[in-house]
Design a protein around this motif. Sequence first.
Motif, PDB file in Angstrom:
ATOM      1  N   ILE A  77       3.349  13.092  19.602  1.00 17.32           N
ATOM      2  CA  ILE A  77       2.260  12.645  18.740  1.00 17.32           C
ATOM      3  C   ILE A  77       2.878  11.853  17.599  1.00 17.32           C
ATOM      4  CG2 ILE A  77       0.380  13.363  17.211  1.00 17.32           C
ATOM      5  CD1 ILE A  77       0.146  15.925  18.888  1.00 17.32           C
ATOM      6  N   THR A  78       2.429  10.608  17.454  1.00 18.49           N
ATOM      7  CA  THR A  78       2.938   9.757  16.381  1.00 18.49           C
ATOM      8  C   THR A  78       1.785   9.315  15.484  1.00 18.49           C
ATOM      9  OG1 THR A  78       2.656   7.615  17.500  1.00 18.49           O
ATOM     10  CG2 THR A  78       4.651   8.860  18.025  1.00 18.49           C
ATOM     11  N   VAL A  79       2.131   8.793  14.322  1.00 21.09           N
ATOM     12  CA  VAL A  79       1.112   8.226  13.429  1.00 21.09           C
ATOM     13  C   VAL A  79       1.623   6.904  12.872  1.00 21.09           C
ATOM     14  CG1 VAL A  79       1.940   9.492  11.392  1.00 21.09           C
ATOM     15  CG2 VAL A  79      -0.433   8.693  11.486  1.00 21.09           C
ATOM     16  N   GLY A  80       0.740   5.904  12.856  1.00 22.47           N
ATOM     17  CA  GLY A  80       1.105   4.591  12.354  1.00 22.47           C
ATOM     18  C   GLY A  80       1.404   4.620  10.866  1.00 22.47           C
ATOM     19  N   ASP A  81       2.438   3.906  10.467  1.00 22.44           N
ATOM     20  CA  ASP A  81       2.849   3.878   9.070  1.00 22.44           C
ATOM     21  C   ASP A  81       2.585   2.489   8.476  1.00 22.44           C
ATOM     22  OD1 ASP A  81       4.107   4.015   6.618  1.00 22.44           O
ATOM     23  OD2 ASP A  81       5.811   5.172   7.337  1.00 22.44           O
ATOM     24  N   SER A  82       3.559   1.599   8.537  1.00 22.73           N
ATOM     25  CA  SER A  82       3.407   0.278   7.918  1.00 22.73           C
ATOM     26  C   SER A  82       3.583  -0.820   8.954  1.00 22.73           C
ATOM     27  CB  SER A  82       4.421   0.105   6.783  1.00 22.73           C
ATOM     28  OG  SER A  82       5.714   0.449   7.222  1.00 22.73           O
ATOM     29  N   ILE A  83       3.015  -1.980   8.662  1.00 19.48           N
ATOM     30  CA  ILE A  83       3.098  -3.134   9.548  1.00 19.48           C
ATOM     31  C   ILE A  83       4.396  -3.896   9.243  1.00 19.48           C
ATOM     32  CG2 ILE A  83       2.025  -5.344  10.169  1.00 19.48           C
ATOM     33  CD1 ILE A  83      -0.663  -3.993   9.341  1.00 19.48           C
ATOM     34  N   PHE A  84       5.082  -4.303  10.298  1.00 26.88           N
ATOM     35  CA  PHE A  84       6.317  -5.063  10.117  1.00 26.88           C
ATOM     36  C   PHE A  84       6.208  -6.422  10.802  1.00 26.88           C
ATOM     37  CE2 PHE A  84       7.083  -2.446  13.939  1.00 26.88           C
ATOM     38  CZ  PHE A  84       7.428  -3.413  14.869  1.00 26.88           C
ATOM     39  N   PRO A 106       5.430  -7.016   5.287  1.00 24.38           N
ATOM     40  CA  PRO A 106       4.543  -7.802   4.421  1.00 24.38           C
ATOM     41  C   PRO A 106       3.723  -6.899   3.512  1.00 24.38           C
ATOM     42  CG  PRO A 106       4.406  -8.524   6.712  1.00 24.38           C
ATOM     43  CD  PRO A 106       5.185  -7.251   6.707  1.00 24.38           C
ATOM     44  N   GLU A 107       3.490  -7.376   2.302  1.00 20.55           N
ATOM     45  CA  GLU A 107       2.654  -6.623   1.365  1.00 20.55           C
ATOM     46  C   GLU A 107       1.237  -6.549   1.917  1.00 20.55           C
ATOM     47  OE1 GLU A 107       1.225  -6.791  -3.314  1.00 20.55           O
ATOM     48  OE2 GLU A 107       2.876  -8.058  -2.620  1.00 20.55           O
ATOM     49  N   HIS A 165      -2.389  -8.703  11.592  1.00 19.21           N
ATOM     50  CA  HIS A 165      -1.660  -9.482  10.580  1.00 19.21           C
ATOM     51  C   HIS A 165      -2.607 -10.194   9.609  1.00 19.21           C
ATOM     52  CE1 HIS A 165      -1.897 -13.176  13.136  1.00 19.21           C
ATOM     53  NE2 HIS A 165      -1.647 -12.348  14.125  1.00 19.21           N
ATOM     54  N   LEU A 166      -3.704  -9.537   9.288  1.00 17.70           N
ATOM     55  CA  LEU A 166      -4.490  -9.876   8.101  1.00 17.70           C
ATOM     56  C   LEU A 166      -4.132  -8.841   7.046  1.00 17.70           C
ATOM     57  CD1 LEU A 166      -8.009 -10.617   9.667  1.00 17.70           C
ATOM     58  CD2 LEU A 166      -6.279 -12.276   8.947  1.00 17.70           C
ATOM     59  N   PHE A 167      -3.670  -9.288   5.886  1.00 19.68           N
ATOM     60  CA  PHE A 167      -3.069  -8.348   4.940  1.00 19.68           C
ATOM     61  C   PHE A 167      -3.917  -8.058   3.712  1.00 19.68           C
ATOM     62  CE2 PHE A 167       0.586 -10.079   7.332  1.00 19.68           C
ATOM     63  CZ  PHE A 167       0.938  -8.885   7.961  1.00 19.68           C
TER      64      PHE A 167
END
Length: 211
Positions: A77-84, A106-107, A165-167
């Motif tokens: 089981i994983t959980v999404g963190d940040s977009i790279f 990306p911010e 990739h909309l930030f």
Amino acid sequence: MTNFISIFPLGIVVYPGEQLNLHVFEPRYKQLIVASLAEQKPFGIPVVINKKIMEYGTLVQIKKVEKMYDNGEMDIITVGDSIFRVLEHVPDIPEKLYAGAIVNYPENNDAGNGRLLQEVLHGVRELHAILQIHKSFKKEDSQLCSYDLAHHSGLSLDEEYELLHLFYETQRLEYLKRHLHKVIPMMAEMEKLKERVQLNGHFRNLSADNL
């Protein structure tokens, strides 16, 4: 920030905060998960579209190993963190079967818009009603965000990747709003068509209003 990560390319989009359950069976990715657990490090899931590893993906944390099989396969089981964003693909890592990438992050502005969120949420529920799908969310309506709603809005893989990739949260909500405004009338018309097809051959009580 720029750093090196191990990658597990998949033909899916994972959003920050999303739980993803994976059955890991390939030797290279079994090795990757074992290393991630031993080093207590996250790994990246870059999106694969048309057999091509795309520029963006999501870093995920392993929350739990749900089951370990005798042959080394595992359910995690994983959980999404940040977009790279992938800056450089590293196909060969010494003594490793899996690949890696040099990435940056990306911010991401998550400041939302309550009115827009309610419009999108209303559209999602309208779409589900047309499709006769019953879904509930684990959060209160006011706590939801675009990432919570994206997989439930009928987006294609390409569209899910565009949203990834909309930030700015307002951009993402506007994207979902436009999509729902386009797809809901189409789905409603398809439902009407289905009803007309189902009526074909039945006895119907029709009138031409005394013409």
